[in-house]
Design a protein around this motif. Structure first.
Motif, PDB file in Angstrom:
ATOM      1  N   HIS A 167     138.737 -17.914  28.212  1.00  0.00           N
ATOM      2  CA  HIS A 167     138.118 -16.704  28.760  1.00  0.00           C
ATOM      3  C   HIS A 167     137.841 -16.909  30.244  1.00  0.00           C
ATOM      4  CE1 HIS A 167     137.493 -14.471  25.055  1.00  0.00           C
ATOM      5  NE2 HIS A 167     137.054 -15.576  24.482  1.00  0.00           N
ATOM      6  N   PRO A 168     138.351 -16.025  31.101  1.00  0.00           N
ATOM      7  CA  PRO A 168     138.020 -16.111  32.527  1.00  0.00           C
ATOM      8  C   PRO A 168     136.749 -15.295  32.830  1.00  0.00           C
ATOM      9  CG  PRO A 168     139.762 -14.500  32.195  1.00  0.00           C
ATOM     10  CD  PRO A 168     139.422 -15.057  30.838  1.00  0.00           C
ATOM     11  N   TYR A 169     135.955 -15.777  33.781  1.00  0.00           N
ATOM     12  CA  TYR A 169     134.742 -15.075  34.196  1.00  0.00           C
ATOM     13  C   TYR A 169     134.690 -15.059  35.721  1.00  0.00           C
ATOM     14  CZ  TYR A 169     133.220 -15.783  29.363  1.00  0.00           C
ATOM     15  OH  TYR A 169     133.134 -15.795  27.986  1.00  0.00           O
ATOM     16  N   GLU A 170     134.237 -13.928  36.271  1.00  0.00           N
ATOM     17  CA  GLU A 170     134.088 -13.793  37.716  1.00  0.00           C
ATOM     18  C   GLU A 170     132.762 -14.415  38.145  1.00  0.00           C
ATOM     19  OE1 GLU A 170     136.428 -12.507  39.581  1.00  0.00           O
ATOM     20  OE2 GLU A 170     137.709 -11.846  37.923  1.00  0.00           O
ATOM     21  N   TRP A 171     132.798 -15.184  39.233  1.00  0.00           N
ATOM     22  CA  TRP A 171     131.577 -15.758  39.795  1.00  0.00           C
ATOM     23  C   TRP A 171     131.762 -15.868  41.301  1.00  0.00           C
ATOM     24  CZ3 TRP A 171     130.061 -21.304  40.856  1.00  0.00           C
ATOM     25  CH2 TRP A 171     128.695 -21.407  41.144  1.00  0.00           C
ATOM     26  N   GLY A 172     131.507 -14.756  41.974  1.00  0.00           N
ATOM     27  CA  GLY A 172     131.715 -14.733  43.404  1.00  0.00           C
ATOM     28  C   GLY A 172     133.161 -15.023  43.761  1.00  0.00           C
ATOM     29  N   VAL A 204     134.644 -17.709  42.995  1.00  0.00           N
ATOM     30  CA  VAL A 204     135.132 -18.720  42.043  1.00  0.00           C
ATOM     31  C   VAL A 204     135.511 -18.030  40.741  1.00  0.00           C
ATOM     32  CG1 VAL A 204     134.533 -20.800  40.736  1.00  0.00           C
ATOM     33  CG2 VAL A 204     133.690 -20.511  43.078  1.00  0.00           C
ATOM     34  N   LEU A 205     136.631 -18.482  40.165  1.00  0.00           N
ATOM     35  CA  LEU A 205     137.035 -18.010  38.841  1.00  0.00           C
ATOM     36  C   LEU A 205     136.694 -19.094  37.833  1.00  0.00           C
ATOM     37  CD1 LEU A 205     138.491 -15.775  37.188  1.00  0.00           C
ATOM     38  CD2 LEU A 205     140.590 -17.138  37.451  1.00  0.00           C
ATOM     39  N   LEU A 206     135.788 -18.764  36.917  1.00  0.00           N
ATOM     40  CA  LEU A 206     135.419 -19.693  35.847  1.00  0.00           C
ATOM     41  C   LEU A 206     136.316 -19.446  34.640  1.00  0.00           C
ATOM     42  CD1 LEU A 206     131.537 -19.172  35.988  1.00  0.00           C
ATOM     43  CD2 LEU A 206     132.876 -20.907  37.202  1.00  0.00           C
ATOM     44  N   VAL A 207     136.772 -20.511  34.020  1.00  0.00           N
ATOM     45  CA  VAL A 207     137.580 -20.371  32.811  1.00  0.00           C
ATOM     46  C   VAL A 207     136.981 -21.250  31.729  1.00  0.00           C
ATOM     47  CG1 VAL A 207     139.861 -20.551  31.755  1.00  0.00           C
ATOM     48  CG2 VAL A 207     139.660 -19.979  34.193  1.00  0.00           C
ATOM     49  N   ASP A 208     136.531 -20.611  30.646  1.00  0.00           N
ATOM     50  CA  ASP A 208     135.975 -21.310  29.491  1.00  0.00           C
ATOM     51  C   ASP A 208     137.083 -21.437  28.451  1.00  0.00           C
ATOM     52  OD1 ASP A 208     134.249 -22.500  27.763  1.00  0.00           O
ATOM     53  OD2 ASP A 208     133.204 -20.656  27.184  1.00  0.00           O
ATOM     54  N   THR A 209     137.390 -22.647  28.045  1.00  0.00           N
ATOM     55  CA  THR A 209     138.518 -22.873  27.125  1.00  0.00           C
ATOM     56  C   THR A 209     138.017 -23.366  25.780  1.00  0.00           C
ATOM     57  OG1 THR A 209     138.879 -25.193  27.735  1.00  0.00           O
ATOM     58  CG2 THR A 209     139.953 -23.513  29.089  1.00  0.00           C
ATOM     59  N   PRO A 210     138.810 -23.185  24.727  1.00  0.00           N
ATOM     60  CA  PRO A 210     138.423 -23.715  23.422  1.00  0.00           C
ATOM     61  C   PRO A 210     138.466 -25.237  23.425  1.00  0.00           C
ATOM     62  CG  PRO A 210     140.649 -22.843  23.338  1.00  0.00           C
ATOM     63  CD  PRO A 210     140.089 -22.461  24.666  1.00  0.00           C
ATOM     64  N   GLY A 211     137.596 -25.834  22.684  1.00  0.00           N
ATOM     65  CA  GLY A 211     137.564 -27.290  22.622  1.00  0.00           C
ATOM     66  C   GLY A 211     138.607 -27.847  21.689  1.00  0.00           C
TER      67      GLY A 211
END
Length: 553
Positions: A84-89, A91-98
Motif C-alpha cells: 500500500h502506498p501512502y502520501e507523506w509530503g 515522501v512516498l511511503l510503501v507498506d508491504t506485506p510481511g
C-alpha cells in the motif's frame, strides 16, 4: 563528487533500464519476458520512496504511522496482505506485506517497491529471525543491494529486554557478515499511545517508543547517502534483474536433447530419400527391362524374314503398357515410402530423446492420431521446451502420427499428400502414344519393317544377311534408346516432385532447426546485452563509491 557524474549518471540509468527492458521484452523466452515487470521506470527527480518490509505481523504499519503521522490503516487483527502506498509530503511511503513460513517472500508489487526504494525500514520483533525472515533480509540487503539504505528496526522492544549486542549478533548471523546498517530498537505501540496520553505519561511512552532513534538513523542515511542512494537505485535494480536473468540463460538439458532429436529426424529423412530414390530406380529398371524384352520378342519373331502383324501389335501393346504403368509404379513408391517414413518417425517419437523432452515438458500422448496434451507448466518452462511442444502440436511428428492413424482413407493427410504426388506426376502429361517418345517408337517400328523387308528379299545372300544382322543390331539399339528416352521423360517429371515431396516432409524439422538456432542466437544476444548493462552499472556504482557519501544536489 564531481558534478559531471551527477549530470551523466541519470541518462546512463535511463539507458540501462531501457536496454534491459527492451532486451528482455523481445526475448522468445516467456520467463525472461516476465522479468520486465520487475524493471522499474526511471525515477528521475521523483520523491523519495521509504518502504517498510520484514517479518509478518511485526508492526510495520504501526512503525510507519508512528514515525510519520500519516493516515495509515492499522488493525491489530489483520496483517497487511498487499503493498500500500501512502502520501507523506514529498515522501512516498510503501507498506508491504510481511514474509512468513509457507508463503511467498513478497508479492510482485512489494518486490517492485523494494527495488525502487530509496530508504528501507526492515522490521522484525524481539523474537528475531526465523529462516524465512533471515532469507528475506539477505534478499533485500544483498540481492537488491539495499544494505546501505536500510535501517533494521526491532519492534516491540518494550516486551522483552536484551543486550543490543546480542541482537546485532543475530542480524550478523542472518546476513552472514557484520552489519554496516543501523539497528534500532523501538516500540511502535507505545509511540502511538503517546500521541493521546496525558503529558507525563506521554513523555514516558515516547521515550519507550524510541522513535527519535529511528528518525535520526533515517536522517543520517539521507544525509550520508540519500542522494547517492537515489542515483544508485536504477543500477541496483538492473543488477538484481540481471542476476535473475542469468539463472534463465544457462542452457538446460532439454536443449541438447532437442538438438539430438532434430539431428536424428534429419537422418531419418536422408535415409528415406535414399530409399525412395532406390525404389524409383527399380521402377525405371523394370520398365526398361519390359520394353527391351518386348523388343527381343519382336526381333525373334521376325528371324525368318517375315514380320508377323500380331508380333508387331504385341510389341506396341507391351511398350505402351509399360509407359502407362510407370507413373503408377512411381506413385506407389511414394505411398510406400510415406508409410515407411511415418513408421520411422513414430519410432523416433517413442525414442529416448523425445521421451526426455516429454518428461521435461510434462506432455502426454493420447495415442496415434491424437495430438499431445499439455499439463499446466510452471514458471520455469524454457523456450526450448515450448519449441518441442509446438513441434508436437503444430506439425511434424504429430502430422505423421495422424497419418498413421487414418491410413490412406479419403481426406487423411497421407491420402492428400499421395494424391498430390499423383497429380504432380501427371501434370501436363500427355498420353505416351503422342509424346515425343512415341515418335522414337514409330521410327523403331519403321526401321524394323524396312529391315524385315530386306530379309525377305536377300536372305539367301550371305553378304545381305550380314547387313541384315547389322540392321538387327541397330534395331535393338533403337529399342534400347527409346526405353531410355521413355525413362528420361519420366525422370524430368519425377525429380521435381521428389524435391517437392521432401521439402514438404522436411519442412517441420527445418522450421524447428531454424527456431532452435534463433533461440540460441537470441539467448546469446540477451547475454551480451546483460553483460553490457552490467558493466555500465558496475562502472556507475564504482564511480559513486569512489566519490564518497556526499553527492551535490
Amino acid at each position: 563528487m564531481p558534478r559531471l557524474i551527477v549530470k551523466d549518471l541519470p541518462p546512463l540509468a535511463r539507458s540501462v533500464l531501457d536496454r534491459l527492458r527492451e532486451g528482455l521484452g523481445s526475448s522468445e523466452d516467456e520467463r525472461l519476458q516476465a522479468l520486465v515487470q520487475g524493471v522499474p521506470s526511471f525515477a528521475g527527480e521523483e520523491r523519495f520512496r521509504l518502504v517498510a518490509t520484514g517479518e509478518y505481523n511485526a508492526g510495520k504499519s504501526s512503525i510507519l504511522k508512528a514515525l510519520t503521522g500519516a493516515d495509515i490503516f492499522i488493525d491489530s487483527d489483520v496483517a497487511t496482505t498487499e503493498a500500500h502506498p501512502y502520501e507523506w509530503g514529498n515522501v512516498l511511503l510503501v507498506d508491504t506485506p510481511g514474509v512468513r513460513a509457507g508463503g511467498a517472500l513478497q508479492d510482485e508489487s512489494a518486490e517492485r517497491a523494494l527495488r525502487d526504494a530509496d530508504l528501507v525500514v526492515f522490521v522484525l520483533t524481539v523474537d528475531l529471525f526465523d529462516d524465512v525472515t533471515a532469507a528475506h533480509l539477505r534478499h533485500v540487503a544483498i540481492d537488491l543491494g539495499k544494505l546501505e539504505q536500510t535501517v533494521i528496526v526491532i519492534n516491540k522492544a518494550d516486551t522483552l529486554a536484551a543486550d543490543p549486542a546480542l541482537r546485532r549478533a543475530a542480524v550478523a548471523a542472518a546476513l552472514g557478515f557484520e552489519p554496516t546498517c543501523p539497528i534500532v530498537e523501538c516500540a511502535a505501540r507505545s509511540a502511538l499511545m503517546a500521541a493521546t496520553a496525558e503529558p507525563e505519561r506521554a513523555e514516558h511512552l515516547h521515550k519507550v517508543g524510541n522513535l527519535d532513534a529511528l528518525e535520526e538513523a533515517l536522517n543520517d542515511l539521507v544525509r550520508r547517502s540519500g542522494r547517492a542512494g537515489r542515483l544508485k537505485q536504477p543500477f541496483q535494480a538492473v543488477l538484481a534483474t540481471a542476476r535473475e536473468a542469468d539463472l534463465l540463460l544457462v542452457p538446460g538439458p532439454e536443449e541438447e536433447v532437442l538438438e539430438k532429436l532434430l539431428a536424428r529426424w534429419r537422418g531419418v529423412l536422408v535415409n528415406s530419400q535414399s530409399r525412395l530414390e532406390y525404389h524409383i530406380d527399380q521402377a525405371y529398371r523394370t520398365t526398361r527391362d519390359t520394353v527391351q524384352d518386348a523388343g527381343e520378342v519382336l526381333i525373334t519373331a521376325a528371324a525368318d524374314g517375315a514380320l508377323p502383324e500380331e508380333a508387331l501389335n504385341q510389341f506396341e501393346r507391351a511398350a505402351q503398357e509399360s509407359a502407362d504403368a510407370l507413373p503408377g509404379m512411381i506413385e506407389q513408391c511414394f505411398e510406400a515410402e510415406l508409410n515407411e517414413l511415418a513408421s520411422e518417425e513414430d519410432t523416433l517419437a517413442a525414442g529416448p530423446e523425445a521421451q526426455c523432452l516429454v518428461d521435461v515438458g510434462q506432455l502426454t500422448f493420447g495415442g496415434p492420431g491424437t495430438p499431445p496434451e499439455s499439463l499446466p507448466f510452471g514458471a520455469d518452462r524454457s523456450a526450448f521446451v515450448k519449441a518441442f511442444t509446438d513441434l508436437l502440436t503444430d506439425s511434424g511428428i504429430s502430422w505423421l502420427k495422424e497419418a498413421l492413424g487414418q491410413g490412406s482413407n479419403p481426406g487423411s493427410p497421407m491420402y492428400k499428400l499421395v494424391g498430390e504426388v499423383g497429380h504432380r506426376l501427371r501434370h501436363k502429361f500427355k498420353p505416351y502414344g503422342i509424346i515425343k517418345s512415341a515418335e522414337r517408337l514409330n521410327l523403331v517400328i519403321s526401321g524394323g519393317l524396312m529391315l524385315f523387308g530386306v530379309w525377305s528379299e536377300v536372305r539367301s545372300s550371305q553378304g545381305e544377311e550380314a547387313r541384315a544382322r547389322a540392321q538387327q543390331v541397330q534395331l535393338r539399339h533403337d529399342i534400347n534408346s527409346w526405353a531410355e528416352e521413355l525413362i528420361d521423360a519420366e525422370r524430368e517429371k519425377v525429380d521435381p516432385v521428389m524435391k517437392w515431396f521432401y521439402a514438404e516432409v522436411a519442412r517441420p524439422v527445418d522450421e524447428k532447426v531454424s527456431r532452435l538456432h534463433k533461440l540460441v542466437a537470441g539467448r546469446e544476444a540477451t547475454k551480451q546485452m546483460i553483460d553490457e548493462v552490467r558493466l555500465d552499472c558496475d562502472t556507475a556504482l564504482a564511480l559513486l563509491e569512489a566519490a564518497g557519501t556526499e553527492v551535490p544536489a
